[in-house]
Design an enzyme around this catalytic site. Structure first.
Site, PDB file in Angstrom:
ATOM      1  N   LYS A   1       3.069  24.345  -2.938  1.00  0.00           N
ATOM      2  CA  LYS A   1       1.920  23.906  -2.440  1.00  0.00           C
ATOM      3  C   LYS A   1       1.549  22.364  -2.637  1.00  0.00           C
ATOM      4  CE  LYS A   1      -0.664  28.022  -3.776  1.00  0.00           C
ATOM      5  NZ  LYS A   1      -1.507  28.590  -4.713  1.00  0.00           N
TER       6      LYS A   1
ATOM      7  N   GLU B   1       6.831  39.676  -5.297  1.00  0.00           N
ATOM      8  CA  GLU B   1       5.359  39.501  -5.908  1.00  0.00           C
ATOM      9  C   GLU B   1       4.526  41.014  -6.021  1.00  0.00           C
ATOM     10  OE1 GLU B   1       2.235  36.405  -4.228  1.00  0.00           O
ATOM     11  OE2 GLU B   1       1.474  38.397  -3.665  1.00  0.00           O
TER      12      GLU B   1
ATOM     13  N   LYS C   1       6.271  38.425  -0.483  1.00  0.00           N
ATOM     14  CA  LYS C   1       4.885  38.186  -1.052  1.00  0.00           C
ATOM     15  C   LYS C   1       4.072  39.375  -0.330  1.00  0.00           C
ATOM     16  CE  LYS C   1       3.254  34.061  -1.624  1.00  0.00           C
ATOM     17  NZ  LYS C   1       2.917  34.181  -3.111  1.00  0.00           N
TER      18      LYS C   1
ATOM     19  N   ARG D   1       0.841  -1.240   0.197  1.00  0.00           N
ATOM     20  CA  ARG D   1       0.065   0.067  -0.064  1.00  0.00           C
ATOM     21  C   ARG D   1       0.741   1.502   0.008  1.00  0.00           C
ATOM     22  NH1 ARG D   1      -3.749   0.032  -2.458  1.00  0.00           N
ATOM     23  NH2 ARG D   1      -2.832   1.729  -3.359  1.00  0.00           N
TER      24      ARG D   1
ATOM     25  N   ASP E   1       1.370  38.580 -10.077  1.00  0.00           N
ATOM     26  CA  ASP E   1       0.333  37.756  -9.657  1.00  0.00           C
ATOM     27  C   ASP E   1      -1.139  38.191 -10.000  1.00  0.00           C
ATOM     28  OD1 ASP E   1      -0.695  36.062  -7.504  1.00  0.00           O
ATOM     29  OD2 ASP E   1      -1.422  37.811  -6.420  1.00  0.00           O
TER      30      ASP E   1
END
Length: 278
Positions: A133, A195, A165, A98, A216
């Protein structure tokens, strides 16, 4: 390349999660001396990634398990392809099945998506890159899978490079202030990316000395304008919900990089199965 110290830690944590004490089914049903053979089958078309990780799961359980591969990482396979043959301890194969499949399926799904995105823009001078992410704890594997699929990696973690950011900008008091402050405190070997959401922000970032600028959620027209202003002065990265449908249009704007969180955060695992044949 993979750091096997980190990979082994991921695998051992996965095995501990799955086998709290004993595998009550396998350990009460199968004799220690039992040997088996199994095939690894592609149940759909896709790009393979993670074969050595798949093998390592079984090697940690029993060093004598043998895995013979018919393909290599980065290969595209058709439905029905026999990817590998596994031979050895029945217990080890059953206990590792698995986890080995979970990792291989996940990594192959990412490689398949990365190939799809990369192929669409292969005739443009642009790179498809991933983001942070990723699945917590699996980043090293997922970013490897992106490369196996033909795309590229953005930074691996917060320690690797500077990316200022929107919230950093607010906290620092502005674009110029953020760039000047960070450049005054880092090594000359570290590049600075920031950004921006507007053309005015891009101009301020260039003037303040940014090396790279992340555009962005800009419209196509804004991206084209940004390329006119910034090409050759800074590396331009397009980011923000870019899909397969948008990809060519974004590439046509002339940006250098297109970052796609979907390569890792919402990818479908590739359907692969392991079947005993003896």
């Amino acid at each position: 390349m993979l750091n096997w110290i980190l990979v082994d830690e991921i695998i051992k944590n996965g095995l501990k999660e799955d086998i709290n004490n004993i595998d009550i089914t396998t350990d009460t049903l199968i004799d220690d001396e039992s040997k088996s053979a199994a095939q690894l089958l592609a149940k759909e078309e896709g790009v393979i990634a993670g074969l050595n990780v798949f093998e390592r799961v079984f090697k940690i359980l029993d060093q004598d398990v043998v895995v013979k591969f018919n393909v290599k990482d980065g290969d595209k396979v058709e439905k029905g392809t026999v990817i590998a043959r596994i031979e050895g301890s029945t217990k080890a194969i059953l206990k590792g099945e698995r986890l080995a499949l979970n990792l291989l399926q996940r990594m192959s799904g990412i490689a398949t998506a990365s190939r799809k995105y990369s192929d669409i823009v292969k005739n443009f001078p642009v790179r498809i890159v991933d983001t942070r992410k990723t699945t917590p704890g699996l980043r090293i594997l997922e970013k490897y899978a992106v490369r196996a699929g033909g795309a590229y990696n953005h930074r691996f973690n917060l320690s690797e490079s500077v990316l200022i950011k929107d919230n950093h900008i607010v906290a620092a008091g502005g674009i110029k202030e953020a760039i000047h402050k960070v450049k005054g405190r880092i090594s000359h070997t570290v590049k600075v990316e920031i950004e921006v959401e507007t053309i005015e922000g891009l101009k301020e970032a260039i003037e303040a000395g940014a090396d790279m600028v992340l555009l962005d959620n800009m419209s196509l027209e804004e991206m084209k304008k940004a390329v006119e202003i910034g090409k050759g002065k800074v590396i331009l990265e397009a980011s923000g919900g870019i899909t397969l449908d948008d990809l060519v249009d974004v590439a046509k704007t002339g940006v250098d990089i297109i970052s796609v969180g979907a390569l890792t955060h919402s990818v479908k695992a590739m359907d692969i199965s392991l079947k005993f044949i003896s």
